[in-house]
Design a protein around this motif. Structure first.
Motif, PDB file in Angstrom:
ATOM      1  N   THR A  94      32.157  41.077  38.255  1.00 10.78           N
ATOM      2  CA  THR A  94      31.744  40.742  38.197  1.00 10.78           C
ATOM      3  C   THR A  94      31.381  40.577  39.445  1.00 10.78           C
ATOM      4  O   THR A  94      30.937  41.879  39.262  1.00 10.78           O
ATOM      5  N   GLY A 140      32.072  41.717  42.671  1.00  3.30           N
ATOM      6  CA  GLY A 140      32.528  42.842  43.180  1.00  3.30           C
ATOM      7  C   GLY A 140      32.833  44.354  42.616  1.00  3.30           C
ATOM      8  O   GLY A 140      32.216  45.249  43.131  1.00  3.30           O
ATOM      9  N   ASP A 141      32.827  43.762  41.312  1.00  5.57           N
ATOM     10  CA  ASP A 141      32.053  45.004  40.261  1.00  5.57           C
ATOM     11  C   ASP A 141      30.792  45.859  39.967  1.00  5.57           C
ATOM     12  O   ASP A 141      30.440  46.345  40.778  1.00  5.57           O
ATOM     13  N   MET A 149      38.195  43.929  48.098  1.00  6.49           N
ATOM     14  CA  MET A 149      38.963  43.935  47.041  1.00  6.49           C
ATOM     15  C   MET A 149      40.526  44.008  47.171  1.00  6.49           C
ATOM     16  O   MET A 149      40.909  43.212  46.607  1.00  6.49           O
ATOM     17  N   THR A 157      37.985  42.408  40.196  1.00  8.84           N
ATOM     18  CA  THR A 157      37.506  43.115  40.079  1.00  8.84           C
ATOM     19  C   THR A 157      37.973  43.183  38.463  1.00  8.84           C
ATOM     20  O   THR A 157      38.627  43.023  37.609  1.00  8.84           O
TER      21      THR A 157
END
Length: 310
Positions: free
Chosen positions: A40, A42-43, A200, A207
């Motif tokens: 994602t 976020g990752d 997060m 994630t």
């Protein structure tokens, strides 16, 4: 002797900038690939900023002490312009467009945005020769955006333009922050990593990686390209180049990355450039060469200026 040393410093700066351009092309390809991977945004952010912090952790205390001595606006420009906001804008724009457009719009518009920001914020008027040199770059970007992309949402292009504007602010701030290359990496990565963790925890960034739903090859590929190559290597090279050859010359040379990105997008994504894209890239290349030549006197002055003031 002084002339020889100046030439050598400029040559080293140009070499560092060319290495940064190569990594930026890989950045554009990796940004485009995230949308079809098991990771994602976020990752992507977590890997992009956690890896440099982990690798350069021994330099963190000294960097924090150094930051207390430096102007806050310049530090903010560095941290925001190349940090989490820039990464998320470029990823969102890349997901809605193509690898070639990521490589074209962001670095291709930086020379123009740098000149505009320098005029608005610093009251630095670009000379007539530089304006003429920037014209082909602007024309190449406009031609490609207006005539080239089919089915690419306007929002994707707007996001990429916003990312280019942020990077331009970073370029100007970098020339005035007085940071050493390793310090630049940490000034970008540390606040961005903290912001990613907070986002997060608040549910603003998702994630899959931390839930164990991402594949190991995807994690290793993004960690290598984004964390090591982009997060450390290209940042070190770009900050070094700005110190040696000046922000305007560095930003002009950065516009070469669309050409390399377009070439690499063929085998990786089967994005064969059409006649419009080739014409746009040719215009950008012409402008880069002209802008670099026009920056010659400034580059020579930058090479002999105190570190961080180029």
């Amino acid at each position: 002797m002084t002339g020889s040393r100046t030439t050598e410093r400029s040559a080293v700066g140009l070499g560092a900038m060319m290495l940064a351009v190569t990594v930026w092309a890989a950045y554009a390809l990796s940004i485009r690939s995230v949308a079809s991977s098991s990771l994602t945004p976020g990752d992507l952010a977590l890997l992009r900023f956690a890896v440099p912090v982990a690798l350069l952790l021994p330099w963190l205390p000294r960097t924090l002490r150094r930051c207390r001595e430096l102007p806050l606006p310049a530090l903010t420009g560095v941290a925001v312009g190349a940090g989490l906001p820039f990464l998320l804008l470029s990823e969102a724009g890349g997901a809605a467009s193509t690898a070639s457009l990521v490589g074209l719009v962001i670095p291709g518009t930086v020379p123009l945005f740098v000149s505009v920001l320098a005029f608005v914020l610093l009251r630095e008027r670009p000379g007539r020769v530089r304006l003429l040199a920037l014209a082909p770059i602007v024309a190449g970007v406009v031609v490609t955006l207006v005539l080239g992309p089919n089915g690419v949402p306007a929002a994707g292009i707007v996001l990429l333009l916003a990312a280019g504007a942020l990077w331009s602010g970073y370029t100007l701030a970098l020339g005035r922050a007085g940071l050493k290359p390793v310090e630049v990496v940490l000034v970008i990565a540390v606040p961005s990593l903290l912001a990613t963790i907070v986002a997060m925890a608040a549910g603003l960034l998702d994630t899959r990686m931390l839930r164990g739903d991402s594949t190991v090859p995807d994690i290793l590929a993004i960690a290598g390209v984004q964390g090591v190559a982009v997060g450390v290597l290209s940042t070190l090279c770009y900050s070094f180049a700005v110190r040696r050859i000046g922000s305007r010359t560095a930003s002009a040379l950065g516009a070469l990355s669309p050409v390399l990105t377009a070439v690499l997008a063929v085998p990786f994504f089967h994005e064969v450039p059409d006649a419009v894209m080739i014409a746009g890239l040719a215009l950008i290349l012409t402008g880069v060469l002209a802008a670099t030549a026009a920056s010659g006197p400034r580059r020579r002055a930058a090479a002999t200026a105190p570190a961080g003031r180029a």
